[in-house]
Design a protein around this motif. Structure first.
Motif, short mmCIF file in Angstrom:
data_model
loop_
_atom_site.label_atom_id
_atom_site.label_comp_id
_atom_site.label_asym_id
_atom_site.label_seq_id
_atom_site.Cartn_x
_atom_site.Cartn_y
_atom_site.Cartn_z
N MET A 113 0.83 -1.20 0.00
CA MET A 113 0.00 0.00 0.00
C MET A 113 0.87 1.26 0.00
SD MET A 113 -2.94 0.61 -0.65
CE MET A 113 -4.22 -0.59 -0.79
N GLU A 114 2.01 1.16 0.70
CA GLU A 114 2.91 2.31 0.74
C GLU A 114 3.38 2.65 -0.68
OE1 GLU A 114 6.94 3.58 3.19
OE2 GLU A 114 5.97 1.68 3.69
N LEU A 119 2.59 5.70 -6.08
CA LEU A 119 2.58 5.58 -7.54
C LEU A 119 1.22 5.85 -8.17
CD1 LEU A 119 4.82 2.37 -7.70
CD2 LEU A 119 5.53 4.72 -8.13
N LEU A 120 0.30 6.40 -7.37
CA LEU A 120 -1.08 6.56 -7.84
C LEU A 120 -1.33 7.72 -8.81
CD1 LEU A 120 -3.52 6.08 -4.83
CD2 LEU A 120 -3.62 4.99 -7.06
N MET A 233 6.81 5.48 -15.70
CA MET A 233 8.14 4.95 -15.39
C MET A 233 9.06 6.07 -14.92
SD MET A 233 8.03 1.71 -15.46
CE MET A 233 9.68 1.49 -14.84
N TYR A 234 8.89 7.29 -15.49
CA TYR A 234 9.70 8.41 -15.01
C TYR A 234 9.32 8.77 -13.57
CZ TYR A 234 11.97 9.20 -19.46
OH TYR A 234 12.73 9.05 -20.58
N ASP A 235 8.00 8.69 -13.25
CA ASP A 235 7.58 8.94 -11.86
C ASP A 235 8.32 7.96 -10.95
OD1 ASP A 235 5.75 10.62 -12.97
OD2 ASP A 235 3.96 9.51 -12.33
N MET A 236 8.37 6.69 -11.42
CA MET A 236 9.00 5.66 -10.58
C MET A 236 10.51 5.87 -10.47
SD MET A 236 7.55 1.84 -10.99
CE MET A 236 6.20 2.09 -12.06
N ILE A 237 11.12 6.29 -11.58
CA ILE A 237 12.57 6.54 -11.56
C ILE A 237 12.87 7.66 -10.54
CG2 ILE A 237 14.50 7.50 -12.91
CD1 ILE A 237 13.30 5.96 -15.35
N ARG A 238 12.03 8.70 -10.54
CA ARG A 238 12.25 9.81 -9.59
C ARG A 238 12.07 9.31 -8.16
NH1 ARG A 238 8.99 12.62 -13.49
NH2 ARG A 238 10.45 13.46 -15.02
N ALA A 370 -7.46 -4.25 -2.20
CA ALA A 370 -6.16 -3.60 -2.13
C ALA A 370 -5.39 -3.63 -3.45
CB ALA A 370 -5.31 -4.25 -1.04
N HIS A 371 -5.52 -4.72 -4.20
CA HIS A 371 -4.74 -4.85 -5.43
C HIS A 371 -5.56 -4.54 -6.69
CE1 HIS A 371 -0.99 -6.68 -3.93
NE2 HIS A 371 -1.76 -7.17 -2.97
N GLN A 372 -6.76 -4.03 -6.51
CA GLN A 372 -7.60 -3.85 -7.71
C GLN A 372 -6.83 -3.09 -8.79
OE1 GLN A 372 -11.17 -1.38 -7.65
NE2 GLN A 372 -12.27 -2.98 -8.76
N CYS A 373 -7.03 -3.52 -10.02
CA CYS A 373 -6.26 -3.00 -11.15
C CYS A 373 -6.15 -1.48 -11.13
CB CYS A 373 -6.92 -3.45 -12.45
SG CYS A 373 -6.10 -2.79 -13.90
N LEU A 374 -4.93 -0.99 -11.16
CA LEU A 374 -4.72 0.46 -11.18
C LEU A 374 -5.02 1.04 -12.55
CD1 LEU A 374 -1.41 1.26 -9.25
CD2 LEU A 374 -3.69 2.12 -8.77
N GLY A 375 -4.86 0.22 -13.57
CA GLY A 375 -5.02 0.74 -14.94
C GLY A 375 -6.42 0.54 -15.50
#
Ligand code: HEM
Length: 433
Positions: A113-114, A119-120, A233-238, A370-375
């Motif tokens: 969840m963290e 990443l939302l 992916m850039y959000d994640m890289i940051r 909790a894991h429901q598809c984000l996309g």
């Protein structure tokens, strides 16, 4: 024999035997997961398959209950391989330093969840409008190319390519090697959910290894220049640079590989299934041509009726009872959403594709909790854009006579090809009118 088939004791013994021997790679489940499990859902809704070493769960309420509790029912086995590595395939993967590990979809609380919260942002509705426009433009271009032909395989001409282009745009990943990525994506699917022969397994392992390498290379290139760049992916890289405890290097790399499969084949197959079923019901396609405002509801009902992901997994972290059945700590659960989505306790007249159904969106095709598809909203907007453009431009489209084929696997369900036809002469009139 006929006396035996009416005997309840004999019938229940037979059901027990079928349960013990149940195999997700069997022809019936592969052909139609929902109907293959219908009588189990009615008589023995949770059963243990000794052959597969899984509890198979088929009812809506039970599956939702399991999804709802990510602590008792861990997602850690979601990407476990159904066909274990042979020493040869393990060696191939080692030679590529293959190290796919946790991603959002197969990790547990509290870290899941963290990370999910971190990443939302990119999935917020207002950020997705650009993807809708991009999908529309791409669909229009492709339809322009084939509309004069009168017959095409929609999977090859339209549905296989556009979701990968949209996914890469969303991720901010360069789209120079689309066909290579598609091939790697299929390898990842077969590697995880398939039952390849030992020879196929080596080929698949090679492609999975190459996919891992490729994802790492692309990431390295992206990391070198993040200024002003946008995409998930850039959000994640940051986040990896500012908060490496939450987004670790391996997480970034694993995510890069997993997300391409999550975003591509799901949406392509969801749309193919939807078009196939909409065209199978008389006059429905024309209805959507005249009333395009019904398309979002039709998409939701198609996701219920024939979602692209038919089953998902969980593992019990403690002894627990579900609907009176004792599940032991460490037991694995195979949740068949396709069967749950046709559960008459939840959906009235569930075998009917009814685009006006008022609770279609309660389907479990995107998981739940909790894991429901984000996309999910990206998937939905793409499906709507495809169906809007096709019903608008080709109102007389029909399904061609064909035999549908699919790669055997436990969880992704949809046709490899989808042939449709129409009268191009009739279209010419309407397009210029
Ligand atoms: C998770 C289905 C499209 C990203 C999932 C799960 C399912 C699913 C069943 C697992 C849910 C669970 O364990 O409860 C679908 C379907 C799609 C689709 C049917 C298309 C129609 C997409 C797209 C993206 C995406 C387009 C991204 C661009 C994700 C992510 C997760 C996920 C990141 C993991 C969420 C988490 O564990 O917190 N999806 N998906 N999906 N999906 Fe999708």
């Amino acid at each position: 024999n006929s006396a035996q088939s009416h005997c309840p004791f004999h019938a229940s013994n037979k059901r027990n035997e079928e349960a013990t021997e149940f195999d997700m790679f069997g022809a019936e489940y592969q052909h139609c997961p929902a109907s293959s499990l219908q009588s189990f859902r009615e008589e023995k809704p949770i059963f243990f398959s000794e052959k597969m070493n899984y509890w198979v769960v088929t009812r809506y309420a039970d599956i939702r209950e399991i999804f709802r509790d990510p602590v008792v029912f861990s997602a850690r086995n979601v990407l476990e391989k159904f066909t274990p590595d042979t020493p040869e395939t393990a060696e191939i993967l080692r030679s590529y330093n293959y190290g796919m590990n946790r991603t959002l979809v197969n990790e547990d609380e509290p870290i899941h969840m963290e990370r999910r919260r971190e990443l939302l942002d990119a999935f917020e509705a207002d950020k997705l409008e650009g993807l809708r426009e991009l999908t529309r433009t791409l669909v229009t271009q492709k339809v322009d190319e084939f509309i004069g032909l009168g017959k095409v395989d929609l999977m090859a001409t339209l549905l296989w390519d556009i979701p990968v282009i949209v996914a890469l745009k969303f991720l901010g990943v360069p789209d120079d090697d689309i066909s290579v990525l598609q091939q790697y994506g299929v390898a990842h699917k077969v590697n995880t959910w398939g039952r390849p022969s030992p020879e196929e397994q080596q080929h698949v392992a090679t492609n999975v290894g190459k996919f891992w390498h490729y994802s790492g290379d692309v990431l390295e290139r992206m990391k070198r220049n993040t200024d002003g760049q946008s995409g998930w992916m850039y959000d994640m890289i940051r986040k990896n640079q500012t908060n490496p405890r939450v987004v670790t290097d391996n997480y970034l790399h694993s995510m890069m590989m997993a997300i391409l499969v999550a975003a591509h084949e799901t949406t392509a197959t969801a749309t193919a299934n939807a078009i196939k079923h909409l065209l199978s019901k008389p006059k429905l396609w024309q209805k959507l041509h005249h009333q395009p405002e019904l398309i979002p509801a039709a998409v939701e009902e198609c996701l219920r009726y024939a979602g692209p992901i038919v089953s998902w997994r969980r593992e019990a972290t403690q002894n627990v009872q579900i609907n009176g059945v004792n599940i032991a700590k460490g037991d694995k659960l195979f949740l068949v959403m396709a069967a749950a989505n046709r559960d008459p306790e939840q959906f009235e007249n569930p075998e009917e594709l009814d685009i006006l159904r008022d609770n279609a969106s309660e389907h479990l095709s995107f998981g739940y909790g909790a894991h429901q598809c984000l996309g999910r909203n990206i998937g939905r907007l793409e499906m709507c854009a495809f169906i809007e453009e096709l019903t608008r431009r080709i109102p007389d489209m029909t399904l061609s006579k064909q035999t549908f084929t699919a790669t055997p696997n436990t969880s992704f369900h949809g046709p490899e090809a989808l042939w449709v036809e129409w009268n191009p002469e009739a279209i010419k009139g309407t397009e210029t009118a």
